[in-house]
Design a protein around this motif. Structure first.
Motif, PDB file in Angstrom:
ATOM      1  N   ILE A  11      -2.296 -20.567   8.133  1.00 54.42           N
ATOM      2  CA  ILE A  11      -1.930 -19.979   9.418  1.00 54.42           C
ATOM      3  C   ILE A  11      -0.829 -18.969   9.146  1.00 54.42           C
ATOM      4  O   ILE A  11       0.103 -19.245   8.383  1.00 54.42           O
ATOM      5  N   LYS A  68      -8.804 -23.393  21.582  1.00 53.61           N
ATOM      6  CA  LYS A  68      -9.380 -22.053  21.468  1.00 53.61           C
ATOM      7  C   LYS A  68      -8.351 -21.032  20.998  1.00 53.61           C
ATOM      8  O   LYS A  68      -8.672 -20.142  20.211  1.00 53.61           O
ATOM      9  N   GLU A  69      -7.116 -21.156  21.457  1.00 48.03           N
ATOM     10  CA  GLU A  69      -6.069 -20.215  21.055  1.00 48.03           C
ATOM     11  C   GLU A  69      -5.575 -20.482  19.639  1.00 48.03           C
ATOM     12  O   GLU A  69      -5.368 -19.559  18.855  1.00 48.03           O
ATOM     13  N   TRP A  70      -5.382 -21.733  19.285  1.00 48.78           N
ATOM     14  CA  TRP A  70      -4.718 -22.068  18.025  1.00 48.78           C
ATOM     15  C   TRP A  70      -5.616 -22.017  16.797  1.00 48.78           C
ATOM     16  O   TRP A  70      -5.126 -21.927  15.683  1.00 48.78           O
ATOM     17  N   VAL A  71      -6.951 -22.092  16.966  1.00 55.27           N
ATOM     18  CA  VAL A  71      -7.807 -21.979  15.786  1.00 55.27           C
ATOM     19  C   VAL A  71      -7.829 -20.547  15.255  1.00 55.27           C
ATOM     20  O   VAL A  71      -8.244 -20.324  14.115  1.00 55.27           O
ATOM     21  N   TYR A  72      -7.411 -19.592  16.055  1.00 57.10           N
ATOM     22  CA  TYR A  72      -7.165 -18.259  15.520  1.00 57.10           C
ATOM     23  C   TYR A  72      -5.853 -18.355  14.762  1.00 57.10           C
ATOM     24  O   TYR A  72      -4.796 -18.581  15.352  1.00 57.10           O
ATOM     25  N   ALA A  73      -5.919 -18.193  13.477  1.00 51.52           N
ATOM     26  CA  ALA A  73      -4.837 -18.578  12.575  1.00 51.52           C
ATOM     27  C   ALA A  73      -3.709 -17.557  12.470  1.00 51.52           C
ATOM     28  O   ALA A  73      -3.126 -17.370  11.411  1.00 51.52           O
ATOM     29  N   ARG A  74      -3.365 -16.932  13.569  1.00 46.03           N
ATOM     30  CA  ARG A  74      -2.189 -16.058  13.617  1.00 46.03           C
ATOM     31  C   ARG A  74      -1.422 -16.438  14.878  1.00 46.03           C
ATOM     32  O   ARG A  74      -1.880 -16.178  15.988  1.00 46.03           O
ATOM     33  N   TRP A  75      -0.277 -17.070  14.675  1.00 44.73           N
ATOM     34  CA  TRP A  75       0.507 -17.585  15.789  1.00 44.73           C
ATOM     35  C   TRP A  75       1.770 -16.765  15.964  1.00 44.73           C
ATOM     36  O   TRP A  75       2.576 -16.654  15.045  1.00 44.73           O
ATOM     37  N   ASP A  76       1.949 -16.198  17.146  1.00 44.22           N
ATOM     38  CA  ASP A  76       3.162 -15.457  17.483  1.00 44.22           C
ATOM     39  C   ASP A  76       4.158 -16.412  18.129  1.00 44.22           C
ATOM     40  O   ASP A  76       4.001 -16.779  19.296  1.00 44.22           O
ATOM     41  N   ARG A  99       2.325 -27.286  17.658  1.00 44.79           N
ATOM     42  CA  ARG A  99       0.947 -26.803  17.468  1.00 44.79           C
ATOM     43  C   ARG A  99       0.283 -27.456  16.257  1.00 44.79           C
ATOM     44  O   ARG A  99      -0.873 -27.873  16.342  1.00 44.79           O
TER      45      ARG A  99
END
Length: 169
Positions: A11, A68-76, A99
């Protein structure tokens, strides 16, 4: 029989920490040796023995929107702002721990932080109904972690609600 750690992915934690006053500049205004400043860190994700974590699906507290949001491996997520309060130079924000714990564990699982520091991971694990083990070599940090844990209002269960291992010289 030992179980291998299997790499699952990584991530990117985008911190947006563009403040330059606390970093070395390398070669100021010269191509001789510019110092690159990174506003992100990588979180490496490993699984023990298998890529699938077995658990009871009713023991999840992960919502559909979070998934759905967190499986996109770029967290701001902004960096921790409360480091002075706890006296630790490298704290990460509770949201980052929240998270990771919700995305990869079920309620009741054990969360291990072998570099617990002042207890961000263990505090969040307790808030989320996970068991936890926090390890640190600093007596000062262990005491601060215990203080943070004592401030979390969770009803006592039959099994111990926390384990804090202290390793001192």
């Amino acid at each position: 029989m030992s179980k291998k750690l299997i790499w699952k992915g990584e991530i990117i934690w985008e911190k947006h920490n563009y403040n330059c006053k606390y970093t070395a500049w390398g070669s100021w205004k010269s191509p001789s040796n510019p110092y690159l400043k990174y506003s992100w860190e990588f979180l490496e994700i490993f699984s023990k023995g298998s890529l699938t974590h077995r658990g009871r699906t009713r023991e999840t507290d992960l919502t559909a929107d979070e998934f759905k949001e967190w499986v996109y491996a770029r967290w701001d997520i902004a960096p921790e702002k409360d480091m002075k309060k706890w006296g630790h130079p490298a704290m990460f924000p509770e949201e980052l721990a929240r998270r990771v714990i919700k995305l990869f564990t079920f309620k009741g699982d054990v969360v291990l932080d072998p570099f617990n520091g002042v207890g961000t991971t263990t505090k969040v694990a307790k808030e989320l109904g996970r068991k936890f083990i926090g390890i640190d070599i600093s007596e000062e940090y262990c005491l601060k972690a215990e203080q943070r844990l004592s401030e979390v209002g969770v009803k006592r269960r039959k099994e111990p609600e926390r384990i804090m291992l202290k390793l001192f010289d």
